[in-house]
Design a protein around this motif. Structure first.
Motif, mmCIF file in Angstrom:
data_model
loop_
_atom_site.group_PDB
_atom_site.id
_atom_site.type_symbol
_atom_site.label_atom_id
_atom_site.label_comp_id
_atom_site.label_asym_id
_atom_site.label_seq_id
_atom_site.Cartn_x
_atom_site.Cartn_y
_atom_site.Cartn_z
ATOM 1 N N LEU A 10 0.836 -1.213 0.000
ATOM 2 C CA LEU A 10 0.000 0.000 0.000
ATOM 3 C C LEU A 10 0.872 1.265 0.000
ATOM 4 O O LEU A 10 0.505 2.277 -0.603
ATOM 5 N N VAL A 11 2.039 1.175 0.635
ATOM 6 C CA VAL A 11 2.976 2.311 0.612
ATOM 7 C C VAL A 11 3.523 2.477 -0.803
ATOM 8 O O VAL A 11 3.526 3.575 -1.371
ATOM 9 N N GLU A 12 3.940 1.342 -1.376
ATOM 10 C CA GLU A 12 4.517 1.357 -2.729
ATOM 11 C C GLU A 12 3.537 1.925 -3.750
ATOM 12 O O GLU A 12 3.914 2.693 -4.639
ATOM 13 N N GLU A 13 2.268 1.579 -3.596
ATOM 14 C CA GLU A 13 1.266 2.015 -4.585
ATOM 15 C C GLU A 13 0.743 3.423 -4.318
ATOM 16 O O GLU A 13 -0.135 3.915 -5.022
ATOM 17 N N LEU B 191 4.348 5.846 5.557
ATOM 18 C CA LEU B 191 4.812 5.324 6.841
ATOM 19 C C LEU B 191 6.167 5.951 7.102
ATOM 20 O O LEU B 191 7.089 5.817 6.295
ATOM 21 N N ASP B 192 6.285 6.676 8.223
ATOM 22 C CA ASP B 192 7.569 7.338 8.515
ATOM 23 C C ASP B 192 7.738 7.477 10.019
ATOM 24 O O ASP B 192 7.009 6.854 10.795
ATOM 25 N N ALA B 193 8.694 8.317 10.405
ATOM 26 C CA ALA B 193 9.009 8.450 11.832
ATOM 27 C C ALA B 193 7.810 8.976 12.629
ATOM 28 O O ALA B 193 7.645 8.660 13.799
ATOM 29 N N ALA B 194 6.968 9.774 11.978
ATOM 30 C CA ALA B 194 5.811 10.339 12.696
ATOM 31 C C ALA B 194 4.740 9.280 12.916
ATOM 32 O O ALA B 194 4.071 9.261 13.942
ATOM 33 N N GLY B 195 4.533 8.414 11.922
ATOM 34 C CA GLY B 195 3.488 7.400 12.050
ATOM 35 C C GLY B 195 2.989 6.918 10.703
ATOM 36 O O GLY B 195 3.710 6.942 9.710
ATOM 37 N N LEU B 196 1.717 6.509 10.694
ATOM 38 C CA LEU B 196 1.096 5.943 9.497
ATOM 39 C C LEU B 196 -0.067 6.825 9.077
ATOM 40 O O LEU B 196 -0.895 7.197 9.912
ATOM 41 N N ARG B 197 -0.103 7.171 7.787
ATOM 42 C CA ARG B 197 -1.246 7.958 7.316
ATOM 43 C C ARG B 197 -1.611 7.529 5.899
ATOM 44 O O ARG B 197 -0.758 7.009 5.166
#
Ligand SMILES: C[S@@+](CC[C@H](N)C(=O)[O-])C[C@H]1O[C@@H](n2cnc3c(N)ncnc32)[C@H](O)[C@@H]1O
Ligand code: SF4
Length: 398
Positions: A366-369, A374-380
């Motif tokens: 889902l990130v790739e597409e 997804l990063d240091a802050a969190g997931l959005r």
């Protein structure tokens, strides 16, 4: 659910950023709108004293279960809470103050229908302690209002907005768009008129066809046709762009605010905080004894009233929410927010980061597409992800 979710005792989260909200449901309306499947009913007469006493008893019961908390918001929803006697609103707020404490300045919202807007009623709600009004304007076009079965004109809605401005420091209003036959140009004009009213907060809902409503029957018979998915998606994108340009970016799928103007109460839901649900059909999420519970009230108004008379509260169901379900609920709510879910919030709720809790292959895809970040802050969710949130969640939480 393929992700192993470690079990961790649920913290008491009244003093965490997600907050602790109190929701009170008033289940009555002057008339039933053909699109609405909220728990709302039309009654000839209402035993106001009995309703007041029952709501207060239900609040007492919730406080016994929740224990001491720092209330961060109160929300009178419905139905049409602007039909409540102001004394009932005042009595509920006094009770909340006595049970948990209600510091001055805490956000207290009441939903209002323009049809029940009278200056004296608004002033009474303000005196009772309401400091934020959410007005169901729905459309700024008389023909559309008629189609939506509303009992007010656009001029009456604007007059109600003026009255509200005089009485409350914070105002929001709702509009319903993607109505049958509503083209992009017509919606842009309506949106421009809405923005000209200078809102600090606005909720824009695409018309949905809910089972059991009059519109559902008409839709099944082919008498009501919604815009095609692509056209609706384009309306959504244009809306987001226009509102962002006007200084009210979306902070949630359907909610837009100026900086600092977000609804504190709804943020508690989306950040998966605890809230007490009071009144017929109200849901709650309450933590005690190291576990988070889903509470559900009896839905039918008179049966609810009888139940409170018999058992002192209206709860019909209380369930411990298992860790896997807590993860699913947190993700479903949090990905609605533009800011998504903070890493700390995952950690506090479930004792791990998103990578530990969610299936890595699905998360990665889902990130790739381009649907998730997804990063240091969190997931959005990205804008594209939020637009297809149901499908995204179906895949991520399968
Ligand atoms: C409880 S109602 C608001 C308060 C008040 N009863 C009123 O109608 O003015 C909450 C909001 O949900 C929205 N809503 C309800 N049913 C909907 C539907 N089927 N599609 C889109 N929006 C809907 C409306 O904008 C409505 O203002
Ligand atoms: S939209 Fe509001 S006024 Fe209409 S039936 Fe639903 S709750 Fe009642």
């Amino acid at each position: 659910m393929t992700a192993p979710a470690p079990v961790k005792p649920v913290p008491q989260r009244g003093d965490t950023p997600a907050g602790f909200g109190v929701y009170l449901h008033w289940p009555f309306c002057k008339s039933k709108c053909p699109y609405c499947d909220f728990n709302s009913h039309v009654r000839e007469s209402i035993d106001q004293a009995r309703w007041r006493a029952a709501l207060l008893a239900d609040l007492e019961h919730a406080a016994q279960r929740s224990g001491p908390r720092q209330v961060t918001s109160v929300f009178f929803g419905g139905g049409t809470p602007s039909l409540m006697p102001a004394e009932t609103v005042a009595a509920a707020l006094e009770k909340i103050d006595a049970l948990w404490g209600l510091p001055p300045g805490t956000e207290v919202t009441l939903e209002a229908n323009p049809t029940s807007a009278e200056a004296e009623r608004f002033a009474g709600f303000a005196r009772a302690g309401v400091n934020r009004l959410s007005l169901g304007v729905q459309a700024l076009d008389d023909q559309a209002l008629k189609f939506l079965g509303r009992q007010h004109s656009a001029a009456e809605a604007l007059a109600a907005l003026e009255l509200a401005r005089a009485a409350f420091p914070r105002i929001s209003f709702d509009l319903i768009y993607a109505r049958p036959g509503q083209g992009a140009a017509a919606w842009q004009d309506e949106l421009a008129a809405a923005l000209a009213l200078g809102p600090e907060h606005i909720s824009l809902y695409q018309l949905t066809i809910e089972e059991g409503t009059v519109f559902h029957g008409a839709w099944r018979r082919g008498e009501l046709v919604l815009p095609e998915e692509e056209a609706a998606a384009a309306l959504y994108e244009d809306t987001a762009e226009r509102l962002a340009e006007a200084g009210l970016p979306a902070y949630e799928i359907s909610n837009h605010a100026r900086p600092g103007g977000a609804c504190r109460h709804n943020l508690t839901y989306w950040r998966y905080g605890d809230y007490a649900g009071i009144g017929p059909g109200a849901h709650g999420r309450l933590s005690w004894g190291g576990e988070k519970h889903a509470t559900r009230q009896h839905r039918a108004p008179e049966a609810w009233l009888d139940l409170v008379g018999r058992q002192g509260h209206g709860w019909r169901q209380v369930e411990v929410i298992a860790a896997g379900q807590r993860l699913a609920e947190m993700v479903m709510m949090g990905l609605r927010l533009t800011d998504g879910i903070a890493r700390d919030a995952f950690q506090a709720e479930l004792g791990g980061g998103p990578e530990d809790l969610l299936p890595p292959d699905r998360l990665g895809r889902l990130v790739e597409e381009g649907y998730l970040e997804l990063d240091a802050a969190g997931l959005r969710a990205t804008a594209a992800g939020r637009q297809r949130l149901d499908a995204l969640l179906g895949y991520l939480l399968a």
